[in-house]
Write a protein that holds these residues in place. Structure first.
Motif, PDB file in Angstrom:
ATOM      1  N   GLU A 100     -15.451 -34.115 -31.795  1.00 15.22           N
ATOM      2  CA  GLU A 100     -14.482 -33.451 -30.922  1.00 15.22           C
ATOM      3  C   GLU A 100     -15.131 -32.810 -29.702  1.00 15.22           C
ATOM      4  O   GLU A 100     -14.480 -32.631 -28.674  1.00 15.22           O
ATOM      5  CB  GLU A 100     -13.712 -32.368 -31.693  1.00 15.22           C
ATOM      6  N   TRP A 119     -13.475 -39.589 -41.292  1.00 17.07           N
ATOM      7  CA  TRP A 119     -12.352 -39.284 -40.406  1.00 17.07           C
ATOM      8  C   TRP A 119     -11.473 -38.159 -40.950  1.00 17.07           C
ATOM      9  O   TRP A 119     -10.883 -37.389 -40.188  1.00 17.07           O
ATOM     10  CB  TRP A 119     -11.514 -40.540 -40.186  1.00 17.07           C
ATOM     11  N   LEU A 122     -11.708 -34.591 -39.594  1.00 21.63           N
ATOM     12  CA  LEU A 122     -11.356 -34.318 -38.202  1.00 21.63           C
ATOM     13  C   LEU A 122      -9.934 -33.795 -38.079  1.00 21.63           C
ATOM     14  O   LEU A 122      -9.086 -34.015 -38.945  1.00 21.63           O
ATOM     15  CB  LEU A 122     -11.509 -35.583 -37.356  1.00 21.63           C
ATOM     16  N   SER A 127      -8.314 -36.003 -32.763  1.00 17.34           N
ATOM     17  CA  SER A 127      -9.163 -37.168 -33.020  1.00 17.34           C
ATOM     18  C   SER A 127      -8.623 -38.471 -32.436  1.00 17.34           C
ATOM     19  O   SER A 127      -9.384 -39.262 -31.865  1.00 17.34           O
ATOM     20  CB  SER A 127      -9.390 -37.328 -34.524  1.00 17.34           C
ATOM     21  N   ARG A 130      -8.832 -38.456 -28.610  1.00 18.55           N
ATOM     22  CA  ARG A 130     -10.241 -38.508 -28.221  1.00 18.55           C
ATOM     23  C   ARG A 130     -10.785 -39.925 -28.388  1.00 18.55           C
ATOM     24  O   ARG A 130     -11.533 -40.430 -27.545  1.00 18.55           O
ATOM     25  CB  ARG A 130     -11.030 -37.531 -29.095  1.00 18.55           C
TER      26      ARG A 130
END
Length: 268
Positions: A100, A119, A122, A127, A130
């Motif tokens: 991040e 994952w 996050l 996420s 991004r």
């Protein structure tokens, strides 16, 4: 409200970096072949951004395809082990940073953003946007989710051991692992609803590994909840597990894993 990156249980893995490298399993080779086929990245020199490198178990599969990898790992100890283990394996740059907050600088857009069993740590409010921002148009996001499962004929040890977890206050109330077919790919809806990606395709892989008592306890010692347990909980739990495994005729347990590879193309 977005959540702070790399806090709480997410930080526990860095305290067991060397053990993480020794005990954690890798990923099926077929997963990386399917990843190449589904994304169209069948040639070398594709640019990959890996999120949550750990000690590089999945990175090795990316490098074996000849891809150029920038690997983000927020844990300094894990990143140090990854650099050592990945040396000489291909074009890889391990960066100590949460996904991040990574400053991409003048990096060219990536062909693939890839996360293997990382994952879920996050913030989904950050996420997906991004990832899309760092990808080239038409690039792909690939997320591997991993679950402990019990297919037909699976080892009953994992149901029996729930008694000890309950005794130390670490039970999850599930009664043991679920069959693979009962587990849906966890990120499909969020990927679809993000607005940044086309509906994902999903590949599923069920495989197993046999562990002695010491090998299995080493594996458990890399799990965040077990690292964060109190000394009494760990001592009681690990003693009970060791006794259960050592008393079996084989003196081993067989753990089944389900990897779910979720791949989505960037559309915006």
């Amino acid at each position: 409200m977005t959540q702070e990156p790399y806090v709480g249980l997410a930080t526990t893995f860095d305290t067991a970096a060397e053990l993480y490298e020794r005990a954690r399993p890798g990923y099926p080779e077929r997963l990386f072949a399917d990843l190449a086929d589904s994304t169209g990245l069948r040639t070398a020199q594709a640019r990959v951004l890996e999120v949550g490198t750990g000690t590089g178990q999945a990175t090795r599969g990316l490098l074996a395809r000849g891809w150029c990898v920038v690997s983000l790992e927020p844990g300094r100890e894990l990143a140090a082990v990854a650099r050592r283990m990945l040396a000489g394996r291909g074009d890889v740059h391990v960066v100590v940073s949460p996904f991040e907050r990574w400053a991409a600088g003048d990096q060219e857009p990536f062909d693939l953003v890839f996360a293997a069993t990382s994952w879920h740590w996050l913030d989904p409010q950050v996420s997906y946007g991004r990832a899309a921002e760092l990808l080239r148009p038409g690039g792909h996001l690939a997320i591997v989710a991993t679950e402990h499962v019990s297919p037909p004929g699976g080892d009953e040890f994992f149901r029996q051991v729930e008694r000890i977890y309950d005794e130390v206050g670490m039970g999850d109330g599930q009664g043991g692992p679920k069959p693979p077919e009962a587990i849906a790919a966890p990120d499909v809806a969020a990927i679809d609803e993000s607005g940044f990606f086309a509906p994902p395709t999903v590949h599923r892989y069920v495989w197993s590994r046999e562990y002695t008592a010491e090998e299995y306890l080493a594996l458990l010692s890399t799990y965040s909840g077990h690292i964060a347990a109190t000394p009494w909980q760990r001592r009681t739990l690990f003693t009970g597990i060791r006794d259960m495994i050592d008393s079996r005729p084989s003196a081993t347990v067989r753990k089944h894993y389900l990897n779910m590879l979720q791949i989505a193309r960037r559309i915006s």
